[in-house]
Scaffold this motif. Structure first.
Motif, mmCIF file in Angstrom:
data_model
loop_
_atom_site.group_PDB
_atom_site.id
_atom_site.type_symbol
_atom_site.label_atom_id
_atom_site.label_comp_id
_atom_site.label_asym_id
_atom_site.label_seq_id
_atom_site.Cartn_x
_atom_site.Cartn_y
_atom_site.Cartn_z
ATOM 1 N N SER A 76 1.538 -1.041 -4.475
ATOM 2 C CA SER A 76 0.299 -0.977 -5.087
ATOM 3 C C SER A 76 0.351 -0.033 -6.168
ATOM 4 C CB SER A 76 -0.667 -0.850 -3.941
ATOM 5 O OG SER A 76 -0.588 0.783 -3.489
ATOM 6 N N PHE A 77 -0.837 0.143 -6.670
ATOM 7 C CA PHE A 77 -1.015 1.220 -7.435
ATOM 8 C C PHE A 77 -0.672 2.449 -7.043
ATOM 9 C CE2 PHE A 77 -3.856 4.476 -8.737
ATOM 10 C CZ PHE A 77 -3.614 4.754 -10.137
ATOM 11 N N TRP A 78 -1.021 2.706 -5.806
ATOM 12 C CA TRP A 78 -0.704 4.036 -5.145
ATOM 13 C C TRP A 78 0.669 4.260 -5.189
ATOM 14 C CZ3 TRP A 78 -5.157 6.199 -5.948
ATOM 15 C CH2 TRP A 78 -6.499 5.417 -5.928
ATOM 16 N N SER A 79 1.604 3.442 -4.676
ATOM 17 C CA SER A 79 2.950 3.754 -4.655
ATOM 18 C C SER A 79 3.427 3.801 -6.033
ATOM 19 C CB SER A 79 3.316 2.598 -3.855
ATOM 20 O OG SER A 79 3.299 1.284 -4.395
ATOM 21 N N TRP A 80 2.888 2.987 -6.863
ATOM 22 C CA TRP A 80 3.379 3.075 -8.443
ATOM 23 C C TRP A 80 3.395 4.591 -8.905
ATOM 24 C CZ3 TRP A 80 0.426 4.336 -12.519
ATOM 25 C CH2 TRP A 80 0.948 4.665 -13.841
ATOM 26 N N ARG A 81 2.012 4.997 -8.550
ATOM 27 C CA ARG A 81 1.742 6.409 -8.885
ATOM 28 C C ARG A 81 2.627 7.660 -8.415
ATOM 29 N NH1 ARG A 81 -4.131 9.604 -7.447
ATOM 30 N NH2 ARG A 81 -2.958 9.585 -5.373
ATOM 31 N N GLU A 82 3.277 7.287 -7.347
ATOM 32 C CA GLU A 82 4.090 8.332 -6.941
ATOM 33 C C GLU A 82 5.456 8.150 -7.772
ATOM 34 O OE1 GLU A 82 3.703 10.663 -4.591
ATOM 35 O OE2 GLU A 82 1.385 9.935 -4.679
ATOM 36 N N ILE A 83 5.786 7.041 -8.194
ATOM 37 C CA ILE A 83 7.176 7.107 -9.256
ATOM 38 C C ILE A 83 6.774 7.542 -10.464
ATOM 39 C CG2 ILE A 83 8.456 5.444 -10.232
ATOM 40 C CD1 ILE A 83 8.366 3.415 -8.123
ATOM 41 N N MET A 84 5.369 7.415 -10.740
ATOM 42 C CA MET A 84 4.964 8.072 -12.234
ATOM 43 C C MET A 84 5.164 9.511 -12.106
ATOM 44 S SD MET A 84 2.094 9.619 -13.576
ATOM 45 C CE MET A 84 0.480 8.841 -12.967
ATOM 46 N N ARG A 125 10.749 -2.620 -7.896
ATOM 47 C CA ARG A 125 11.751 -2.490 -6.916
ATOM 48 C C ARG A 125 10.877 -2.399 -5.268
ATOM 49 N NH1 ARG A 125 17.137 -1.648 -5.252
ATOM 50 N NH2 ARG A 125 17.247 -1.007 -7.661
ATOM 51 N N ARG A 126 10.719 -3.412 -4.630
ATOM 52 C CA ARG A 126 9.843 -3.371 -3.472
ATOM 53 C C ARG A 126 10.042 -2.187 -2.561
ATOM 54 N NH1 ARG A 126 6.666 -8.400 -0.675
ATOM 55 N NH2 ARG A 126 5.440 -7.218 0.767
ATOM 56 N N GLY A 127 8.933 -1.708 -1.990
ATOM 57 C CA GLY A 127 9.239 -0.608 -1.227
ATOM 58 C C GLY A 127 9.308 -1.174 0.330
ATOM 59 N N SER A 128 9.365 -0.370 1.261
ATOM 60 C CA SER A 128 9.326 -0.751 2.839
ATOM 61 C C SER A 128 8.046 -1.357 3.226
ATOM 62 C CB SER A 128 9.750 0.391 3.749
ATOM 63 O OG SER A 128 8.850 1.584 3.581
ATOM 64 N N GLY A 129 6.878 -1.040 2.449
ATOM 65 C CA GLY A 129 5.629 -1.382 2.927
ATOM 66 C C GLY A 129 5.038 -2.272 1.737
#
Length: 457
Positions: A78-86, A71-75
């Protein structure tokens, strides 16, 4: 228990052979091999056989979150946003859940033709970051899963101390990974204890990355490898490369090669972003590049410089990493297809007149076995009897033989063409289904229903 096998056709180290008869000792190793021999009474009869493949890089728990980050975020994602979900997801996992997920992952690997796995294991602690009473509780659960499934296991306890190249303290999201050298030594010792209960197990070490382990840390923990494998994430993301240059003045692979004794015991996972000198020197080191094409595509990592690396004599193996999908054929297919798309050519990663599928399969078998320190990947005396039987009656493989069979499987097929799998001579997949699938899948479904209750993306 000893056993004898008759293989109608098998891929041996020196090529295809018909009427291959094997004897397998009680430890699961091949003790005798003959070619052109008729089947004998009592033999287990199999059709067309390939050696078992190694999955050299696994984070088992991530299989349970596959598909939850689309699901696309507001920005820019990337790997780094995926990592926060993880990080959010893993806080829902207790030891029972980790065992259930790992068993399901191993079932899917076996059904795809993998017979051994390198588990890059960094989920060590309780959700509040405190060690369990047994520091190796989570490692014990990975080992318990392997007991259930029969997968050959190399445990790679991960050392994770810092949050960045400048040694900032670990973040709250990393509290379940965090360890100093003393605690890490306990984690490795307990992993060895639990792995020692398995018939086919190896223990190595894994400094997570240069952003999570300093050079001094790596030097301090290297003796814990005790001759076993050493794995490390490296140069997966361009942001990682930039941060390394900013902190050290060097690119990640160069920084490592110049400061650590990288040799054929090492596996550099991803190594996606290298310059020409790094490519040349990594190949010369004898280390294995651990490539995970589906995860690297999923995370938008980039493409490994495979053409130049293989031309320099580099070794590689494959892993399914985050397990966005588990499919041996697709990992190798995507490795080749990525090169085709960028170079606008076909059959890029093979020599003239050589089967691309066979070339990739042989290289990944050899590199994967080296990377995890296990006697697999070849059908030969002294090797473990890891045997993958293809279903020649499947429409994808109809009328094929020899290298064309491998090409058709890897470039037009998937796990559905795997008929049976033996690990150490013991049947673990029969008629395309793992022998423990029903029990494992029931437990996994129940576990996921509990984990996902109340989850929002």
């Amino acid at each position: 228990m000893s056993a004898d096998f008759h293989l109608a056709c098998a891929l041996l180290p020196d090529g295809w052979a018909r009427d291959v008869r094997l004897s397998v000792g009680p430890d699961g190793a091949i003790t005798a091999l003959s070619v052109g021999e008729a089947a004998q009474p009592g033999d287990t009869r199999l059709g067309t056989i390939l050696p078992g493949m190694t999955n050299l890089h696994s984070h088992a728990f991530q299989r349970a979150m596959a598909g939850l980050s689309e699901r696309r975020g507001s920005g820019t994602d990337s790997f780094w946003s995926w990592r926060e979900i993880m990080y959010r997801f893993l806080d829902r996992l207790d030891p029972d859940a980790v065992e259930a997920i790992a068993a399901m992952v191993q079932v899917e690997m076996l059904e795809a033709g993998f017979t051994a796995v390198g588990e890059f294991h960094y989920l060590h602690h309780a959700p509040d970051g405190s060690p369990y009473d047994d520091a190796g509780e989570m490692a014990a659960r990975i080992c318990a899963a392997a007991t259930t499934t029969g997968m050959a296991l190399t445990m790679l306890p991960v050392f994770y101390r810092w949050s960045g190249f400048k040694q900032a303290p670990a973040t709250p999201g990393q509290r379940r990974f965090n360890a100093d050298p003393d605690l890490y030594a306990r984690l490795v010792e307990r992993a060895r204890h639990h792995a020692g209960q398995l018939p086919h197990a190896v223990v190595g070490i894994a400094p997570h990355s240069l952003r999570a382990a300093s050079m001094d840390d790596i030097r301090a923990i290297l003796p814990l490898a005790d001759g076993g494998p050493v794995h490390i994430h490296i140069a997966e993301q361009t942001g990682e490369v930039d941060a390394c240059i900013d902190a050290t003045g060097a690119r990640p692979v160069r920084h490592l090669l110049d400061r650590q004794p990288v040799n054929d015991s090492w596996c550099l996972v991803h190594a996606t972003h290298m310059d020409a000198g790094e490519v040349r020197d990594l190949a010369a080191s004898g280390a294995v590049a651990g490539l995970c094409p589906m995860t690297e595509a999923s995370l938008g990592d980039g493409l490994f410089p495979a053409v130049d690396y293989l031309a320099a004599g580099g070794r590689f193996g494959i892993g399914s990493d985050s397990h966005i999908r588990i499919d041996l054929a697709e990992e190798l297919r995507l490795l080749e297809y990525g090169q085709r798309l960028t170079r606008r050519e076909r059959n890029v990663l093979s020599a003239p007149g050589v089967s691309t599928g066979r070339h990739l399969f042989d290289a990944a078998c050899e590199g994967g076995a080296q990377a995890i320190g296990q006697a697999t990947g070849r059908i030969a005396v002294g090797q473990r009897a890891d045997l993958v039987e293809l279903d020649e009656s499947h429409p994808v493989l109809a009328g094929r033989s020899g290298d064309a069979l491998i090409d058709s499987w890897l470039f037009a097929g998937d796990a559905r063409q795997v008929r049976s799998v033996h690990v150490g001579g013991i049947p673990r997949v029969i008629d395309g289904q793992a022998t423990c699938r029903e029990t494992v899948s029931r437990r996994y479904e129940k576990t996921l229903q509990s984990i996902m209750a109340g989850w929002t993306t």
